[in-house]
Design an enzyme around this catalytic site. Structure first.
Site, mmCIF file in Angstrom:
data_model
loop_
_atom_site.group_PDB
_atom_site.id
_atom_site.type_symbol
_atom_site.label_atom_id
_atom_site.label_comp_id
_atom_site.label_asym_id
_atom_site.label_seq_id
_atom_site.Cartn_x
_atom_site.Cartn_y
_atom_site.Cartn_z
ATOM 1 N N CYS A 296 -2.432 -0.504 7.576
ATOM 2 C CA CYS A 296 -1.670 0.741 7.480
ATOM 3 C C CYS A 296 -1.752 1.576 8.750
ATOM 4 O O CYS A 296 -0.759 2.176 9.165
ATOM 5 C CB CYS A 296 -2.121 1.532 6.259
ATOM 6 S SG CYS A 296 -1.686 0.697 4.707
ATOM 7 N N CYS B 158 -6.213 1.726 5.961
ATOM 8 C CA CYS B 158 -6.839 0.459 6.338
ATOM 9 C C CYS B 158 -6.249 -0.018 7.674
ATOM 10 O O CYS B 158 -5.299 0.584 8.181
ATOM 11 C CB CYS B 158 -6.604 -0.578 5.240
ATOM 12 S SG CYS B 158 -4.887 -1.159 5.148
ATOM 13 N N GLU C 6 0.964 3.791 1.859
ATOM 14 C CA GLU C 6 1.427 4.167 3.191
ATOM 15 C C GLU C 6 2.635 3.333 3.629
ATOM 16 O O GLU C 6 3.602 3.860 4.184
ATOM 17 C CB GLU C 6 0.312 3.984 4.236
ATOM 18 C CG GLU C 6 -0.932 4.798 3.976
ATOM 19 C CD GLU C 6 -2.020 4.014 3.258
ATOM 20 O OE1 GLU C 6 -1.714 3.363 2.229
ATOM 21 O OE2 GLU C 6 -3.174 4.055 3.703
ATOM 22 N N HIS D 189 0.863 -1.184 0.000
ATOM 23 C CA HIS D 189 0.000 0.000 0.000
ATOM 24 C C HIS D 189 0.898 1.232 0.000
ATOM 25 O O HIS D 189 2.042 1.188 0.489
ATOM 26 C CB HIS D 189 -0.887 0.008 1.237
ATOM 27 C CG HIS D 189 -1.949 -1.037 1.244
ATOM 28 N ND1 HIS D 189 -3.048 -0.958 2.061
ATOM 29 C CD2 HIS D 189 -2.090 -2.196 0.541
ATOM 30 C CE1 HIS D 189 -3.822 -2.013 1.870
ATOM 31 N NE2 HIS D 189 -3.254 -2.778 0.951
#
Length: 159
Positions: free
Chosen positions: A93, A90, A62, A60
């Site tokens: 993260c 999410c 992040e 992701h």
């Protein structure tokens, strides 16, 4: 989500950079989420989603940007740093942000499927996980949502 007036020009500048990363991710066939890590207003690292290219479910935006910032700083602790990300983080993260000890996360669009800063779950504030993660959401949400909608509409057309 907070009203736009809560955010300053520095937040807007950094979110525009995150939106550029999101657009770049979309151009590569990735879900358009972008992120930047800054310290004192200076960008240390930037990234867009990379799950498809890296064949990595954890890639992701992040996670990638925090890895890059940690490498640059030579420390996994990102004390004094702020993450600007185009989509509400999410659970994976948010947990990584807490572990990295970020000072603040500023996010754009809420994530009604997996948002862990209060939309679906509130892992950012759960006291069982240690000190809460400071966050502010809703900055340039319309722009971030627009990128996501356009990406998924195009994907549906080509299916």
């Amino acid at each position: 989500m907070l009203p736009e007036w809560v955010f300053d020009e520095n937040d807007r500048r950094l979110m525009r950079e995150a939106l550029e990363e999101a657009a770049s991710a979309a151009a590569r066939g990735e879900v358009p989420v972008g992120a930047v890590v800054s310290r004192g207003g200076t960008v240390l690292a930037r990234a867009g989603n990379g799950r498809e290219a890296l064949h990595d479910p954890s890639a992701h935006a992040e996670i990638l940007v925090m890895r890059r910032a940690g490498e640059l700083l030579g420390d996994w602790r990102l004390d004094g740093c702020t993450l600007h990300v185009t989509l509400e983080p999410c659970p994976m993260c948010v947990t990584a942000c807490r572990q990295a000890r970020l000072d603040l996360v500023v996010w754009g669009a809420p994530d009604p499927r997996a948002g862990a800063c209060g939309t679906v779950l509130d892992l950012a504030g759960d006291p069982r996980l240690g000190p809460p993660l400071a966050h502010r959401g809703g900055l340039m949400a319309a722009e971030a949502t627009g990128l996501l909608r356009a990406f998924f509409a195009k994907r549906r057309e080509s299916s």
